[in-house]
Motif scaffolding. Structure first.
Motif, PDB file in Angstrom:
ATOM      1  N   ARG A 143       0.971  -1.219   0.203  1.00  0.00           N
ATOM      2  CA  ARG A 143      -0.143  -0.344   0.035  1.00  0.00           C
ATOM      3  C   ARG A 143       0.968   0.895   0.115  1.00  0.00           C
ATOM      4  NH1 ARG A 143      -4.996  -0.712   4.082  1.00  0.00           N
ATOM      5  NH2 ARG A 143      -5.290   2.214   2.697  1.00  0.00           N
ATOM      6  N   ARG A 144       0.708   2.072  -0.858  1.00  0.00           N
ATOM      7  CA  ARG A 144       1.382   3.156  -1.049  1.00  0.00           C
ATOM      8  C   ARG A 144       0.739   4.455  -1.522  1.00  0.00           C
ATOM      9  NH1 ARG A 144       5.591   0.691  -5.264  1.00  0.00           N
ATOM     10  NH2 ARG A 144       6.821  -0.578  -4.208  1.00  0.00           N
ATOM     11  N   ARG A 145       0.800   5.893  -0.927  1.00  0.00           N
ATOM     12  CA  ARG A 145       0.250   6.874  -1.264  1.00  0.00           C
ATOM     13  C   ARG A 145       0.066   6.984  -2.902  1.00  0.00           C
ATOM     14  NH1 ARG A 145      -0.766  10.078   3.281  1.00  0.00           N
ATOM     15  NH2 ARG A 145      -0.255  11.861   2.138  1.00  0.00           N
ATOM     16  N   SER A 146      -1.219   7.322  -3.100  1.00  0.00           N
ATOM     17  CA  SER A 146      -1.219   8.329  -4.559  1.00  0.00           C
ATOM     18  C   SER A 146      -2.462   8.534  -4.906  1.00  0.00           C
ATOM     19  CB  SER A 146      -1.460   6.698  -5.262  1.00  0.00           C
ATOM     20  OG  SER A 146      -0.931   5.397  -5.541  1.00  0.00           O
ATOM     21  N   ILE A 187      -5.066  12.784  -1.650  1.00  0.00           N
ATOM     22  CA  ILE A 187      -3.823  11.224  -1.625  1.00  0.00           C
ATOM     23  C   ILE A 187      -4.122  10.242  -0.837  1.00  0.00           C
ATOM     24  CG2 ILE A 187      -1.573  11.418  -0.884  1.00  0.00           C
ATOM     25  CD1 ILE A 187      -1.393  12.856  -3.350  1.00  0.00           C
ATOM     26  N   ARG A 188      -4.025   9.021  -1.423  1.00  0.00           N
ATOM     27  CA  ARG A 188      -5.027   7.983  -0.713  1.00  0.00           C
ATOM     28  C   ARG A 188      -3.773   6.964  -0.703  1.00  0.00           C
ATOM     29  NH1 ARG A 188      -7.265  11.830   0.979  1.00  0.00           N
ATOM     30  NH2 ARG A 188     -10.284  11.670   1.074  1.00  0.00           N
ATOM     31  N   ARG A 189      -3.874   6.618   0.178  1.00  0.00           N
ATOM     32  CA  ARG A 189      -3.251   4.762   0.776  1.00  0.00           C
ATOM     33  C   ARG A 189      -3.914   3.474  -0.982  1.00  0.00           C
ATOM     34  NH1 ARG A 189       0.936   4.861   4.069  1.00  0.00           N
ATOM     35  NH2 ARG A 189       0.670   2.004   4.310  1.00  0.00           N
TER      36      ARG A 189
END
Length: 301
Positions: free
Chosen positions: A263-266, A276-278
Motif C-alpha cells: 500500500r502506497r500513497r497515490s 491523496i490516498r493509500r
C-alpha cells in the motif's frame, strides 16, 4: 442460445425431474460473489446431482449475467412463480466467502462454465485469429476503479509498467479496460477475450473470478491486497459457524498464482476532486516475470 426448460406436470408446477432441490437468492450478489456461489452449487451438483433455481432481481446482472445461461446443468431457468409453486426451500449459503473457502479446502478443484452462447465462442475464435502468431496473448484487467475499497485498487502506472514489460518479452497485451471504468465491450466480449487469451492478470474483482471458472485450464495471476482486516472483521462469524478457515475472497481454483500488493500513497480522482490516498501497489517488472514463468510452465520463484 435456447433458454433452459423447466419440467412441469399437467398442473403447470415444476416436477421433481432434474432434482431441483432449492433456490438461491442472488439479487444482492456482485459478479465475483456469483462465481463463488456457482462454484459452491456446482460442487453440490457434482456430489448429489441436485440442481438449483435462482431468484435474481439485480438491476443489470439478472439480464447480462444470469447463472442459468452459463451453468445450465447446475441452475434451472425458472421464474419466481415456478419457484413458489414448487415450494422450494431457500439454500442459505451463510457468509459466502467463509463457507465456500472451507468447502474448497475439503475439495480443492476448479469449477467450469457449463454452457456458452455461440456468439461468445465465435467471437473468441475471431479474436484469436487476429493475434500475431508466436506471441502469447496476455489479458489484463486493470483494477483502478474501486473507490469503495482502496486497498485493492491498482495504480495505473504499475499496470502500465507491467504491460510494457510484457510487450518487451514478446507478448501481445490486451487490456479489458484501457481507461478507468471503460471496458472494451460487454459481458460477452469479456468472455470472448478470456477464451482467446493465454493467461489472465487481474485483481480482487469480478472478472478475476469469472476467468477462474471459464478458463481453469489456463494460467492466472491475481494481485490481491492483504485480507487480514477482513478476516478479523469476520472472525466472530467464522467462529459461530464452527469453520476452521477464515474469510478468503480468492478465486476457487487450486493453481492460481497470488501476489500480495503493498500500500502506497497515490493520487486518485473522485469526480473532479484530486485526493491523496493509500492504494494498492506492485512492481510491474516482478509481476511480468511471474507471468512469463506461468506461461513457460515453470514453478513460481
Amino acid at each position: 442460445m435456447q433458454r433452459a426448460t423447466s419440467p412441469e406436470d399437467h398442473t403447470g408446477t415444476p416436477s421433481s425431474i432434474g432434482r431441483v432441490t432449492a433456490y438461491i437468492d442472488v439479487s444482492e450478489m456482485r459478479l465475483g460473489d456469483r462465481m463463488a456461489c456457482a462454484w459452491f452449487a456446482q460442487h453440490r451438483h457434482r456430489l448429489s446431482g441436485e440442481r438449483f433455481a435462482a431468484i435474481d432481481r439485480h438491476p443489470t446482472l439478472s439480464a447480462d449475467f444470469p447463472l442459468p445461461r452459463y451453468f445450465a446443468k447446475t441452475f434451472v431457468d425458472w421464474t419466481e412463480q415456478q419457484i413458489a409453486l414448487a415450494a422450494l426451500p431457500q439454500w442459505q449459503q451463510g457468509n459466502l466467502w467463509i463457507t465456500v473457502t472451507n468447502a474448497f479446502a475439503l475439495a480443492p478443484h476448479a469449477g467450469h462454465f457449463e454452457s456458452l452462447p455461440e456468439s461468445v465462442t465465435s467471437l473468441a475464435l475471431e479474436l484469436r485469429a487476429k493475434s500475431p502468431p508466436g506471441r502469447p496473448r496476455v489479458l489484463i484487467h486493470v483494477l483502478d476503479d474501486a473507490p469503495y475499497n482502496l486497498a485493492r485498487r491498482w495504480r495505473r502506472k504499475d499496470a502500465n509498467q507491467l504491460a510494457e514489460a510484457l510487450r518487451r518479452q514478446g507478448c501481445e497485451v490486451v487490456l479489458l479496460n484501457p481507461t478507468a471504468a471503460q471496458f472494451i465491450g460487454g459481458f460477452e466480449r469479456m468472455l470472448a477475450e478470456m477464451l482467446a487469451a493465454d493467461i489472465f492478470v487481474g485483481g480482487d474483482t469480478g472478472p478475476t473470478h469469472v476467468f477462474a471458472l471459464l478458463c481453469a485450464d489456463k494460467p492466472q495471476v491475481a494481485l490481491y491486497p492483504s485480507m487480514l482486516r477482513d478476516q478479523q472483521n469476520f472472525a466472530h462469524e467464522q467462529a459461530s459457524l464452527g469453520l476452521p478457515l477464515p474469510w478468503n475472497s480468492l478465486p476457487k481454483r487450486p493453481d492460481i498464482r497470488v501476489i500480495e500488493m503493498d500500500r502506497r500513497r497515490s493520487l486518485i480522482w473522485r469526480g473532479w476532486q484530486p485526493l491523496i490516498r493509500r492504494t494498492g501497489a506492485f512492481d510491474g517488472l516482478k509481476v511480468a516475470r511471474q507471468v512469463m514463468d506461468a506461461l513457460a510452465g515453470q514453478p513460481q520463484a
